[in-house]
Enzyme design. Structure first.
Site: not given
Lengths: 378, 378
Positions: B329-330
């Site tokens: 998700c980064d």
């Protein structure tokens, strides 16, 4: 033994716990997590936003004991991978309390989540809508919108999030597929210092809900994402302040819409002290350098993305700015160029990194053979 | 099945090995290492620089089988930590073939190396000279000089290396302590594309040797460091070209000085194919994005420090520039914004990252619960 530091404005883990741990000896960097602070943070979040259910972002600190404490304190969970799903399932978290908030997933990952009973899946593309729908026809979806990330330490809205002019295509496809597209989400940016971003996101979600209803879709979930900040060196807006602004904006959201958020950092950062040690120091070009046994690779990766930790030592002399580096040979392994630390810092001194419970051990690597910090939940 | 790619100018791992591996099925990203290429690279290095003994930088890819093949091919080793020391000792590498090239070490780490019989320790500060000397009075030292890193993809000379005006203090302290300061080293910068940097470093070492002799010290080791480049997307200077320039510069070094180097990337990068898969794709603001099951955190960290990998697929259509992101998700998990890949790339396609044997799995983390690539040495 270490003095007890002056408490800051925000809550922080009890330093006495660090002291007790060090009395048992020191064999390498460790991350001490104070479960009382974990519980207190969940309570503070809920008190600030009574309509909002917090779903902890597991990636932030996936230690099983941390998850257990947060669950007991009443948090739900947000997952990004099959491994995180398994961690939550190991704690008997009902699938109904899990939200799959990674907008891109391997087909096998969707299948695993579907088999476990996970109902809600974020999407931000037609391709992902079709993929999840094909595997779990009755899945419920929430759409991630691109919204303003100004004023956050690590802006996120680029890799994910639907731009306004791309929304219609996804809504139309949902209608065509008869998919249960029923929610909206956005991300204010990591460590967001501009509370207005949540108001902007909520307003965008309200507009999306109108567009959904116009197509016969029935919005019933609003996910406020993460980004709730914690204090390191500089002051931050309090959760009560952020909550007041969010609560005000939420008045535009109908009562039958479930409202949740995905705090990660906010729930765990303040609960942790990362304890490490000075292994050596020198002066280069008149600049003092301290080398620690924890650095960018083994615990402090976020220093490369804008986080400036508050590092402390047992010395009480006047502070000067140090360059602080980690133990590897890598030039990337520099944690700060302006870290205030006492001028008389010495080899062997302990360094206490305040509010380090988030994205520290979780992002760590054993590069150069240096171990990850041990996590101790007390 | 995959086509066999056209070979590039440089040696690379046999793609047939990847094909054979994939016939067994695919469960996640893997790094396939071709031991024939490992051996060939050691041979090429030695052929290019007959006076120079290669000591592999273990950190670059610490897989035990990789170390074993390199040892059998005649490489020595360079270590950065107690864990790397233990890995080499597990292969029965004699301590005399180990060089401790991390300029900052915990006191306990020095004690472990000393107990194992490691003789040579790099230093670049008075504090470290004193520390090692106190633990192992008969240690031999080589001094790391700050030299030019222009033209290297990742400059290194800042975190380590003595600036010219700081050399005298260290030499004087060595004389005072009667320490065996007997060598010089420098680092040309990681993935150094300017071979002249080694000539600059060798000239600086020759000047240092003069200064050492003037104080009664007896230089007998010259360590050329690492930085020897490998090919990704762009052409690089061949090792024969770099070697010729180094050999010419080494004519100024007396015959009784042992000459070594610390190749890491050069010995292992070309031996590896990192195999991963497209898990999804979309278009954002008219830009195609592909999401892989390996990214910055689990295998491709060096994309954040300037490495532009050559990624290939089985499709044969015209290529366009893709944004390539990893599975987390980064927002930091973006591997390239200009990766040439076929326009018709699809979910499920394999992506073959050429020459990925260096600093890939070695720097990996399980952030978001995504596993590290499995290393397969064949």
């Amino acid at each position: 033994m270490p003095r007890v530091f002056d408490p800051g404005q925000e809550i922080q883990a009890d330093f006495e716990l660090v002291r007790q741990q060090l009395q048992k000896g020191y064999t390498g960097p460790f991350l001490l997590m104070d479960s009382a602070v974990l519980r207190e943070k969940v309570a503070r979040f809920k008190a600030a936003m009574p309509r909002v259910t917090p779903h902890y972002a597991v990636k932030c600190n996936p230690d099983p004991q941390v998850l257990k404490v947060l669950r007991e304190a009443g948090a739900g969970f947000e997952i990004a991978s099959p491994a995180e799903l398994a961690m939550c399932r190991a704690l008997d978290v009902p699938a109904s309390e899990l939200y799959y908030s990674n907008p891109m997933r391997a087909r096998e990952a969707v299948a695993e989540a579907a088999a476990a009973g996970v109902q809600w899946y974020v999407i931000d593309s037609v391709t992902e809508l079709r993929k999840v729908r094909a595997i779990k026809p009755d899945a419920s979806f929430y759409l991630r919108l691109h919204t303003d990330n100004t004023g956050s330490v690590s802006p996120l809205s680029e890799k994910f999030g639907v731009f306004e002019d791309e929304v219609a295509a996804i809504l139309d496809e949902a209608v065509r597929l008869r998919a249960d597209l029923a929610g909206a989400t956005f991300h204010a940016g990591s460590q967001c210092l501009q509370p207005r971003n949540w108001q902007i996101g909520i307003a965008a979600a309200v507009r999306l809900f109108d567009a959904m209803r116009a197509r016969g879709l029935t919005p019933r979930l609003l996910n406020l994402g993460g980004g709730f900040p914690v204090e390191h060196r500089d002051a931050i807006p309090a959760i009560a302040t952020i909550g007041a602004l969010i609560n005000e904006a939420l008045e535009a959201v109908p009562a039958d819409v479930r409202i949740m958020a995905e705090p990660g950092r906010f729930l765990v950062s303040d609960a942790g002290w990362l304890v490490c040690r000075v292994i050596g120091h020198t002066i280069r070009k008149n600049q003092p350098w301290a080398y620690l046994d924890a650095g960018v690779f083994n615990g402090l990766l976020e220093t490369t993305t804008g986080i400036e930790y508050d590092m402390r030592s047992d010395r009480t002399g006047a502070t000067i700015p140090w360059v602080v580096a980690g133990p590897t040979c890598d030039s990337m392994d520099i944690c700060s160029r302006t870290q205030p630390l006492p001028a008389d810092l010495q080899e062997g001194d302990f360094i206490y990194v305040r509010n380090a419970g988030a994205y520290s051990n979780a992002c760590g690597s054993t590069f150069n053979g240096f171990a990850l910090p041990e996590v101790l939940v007390v």
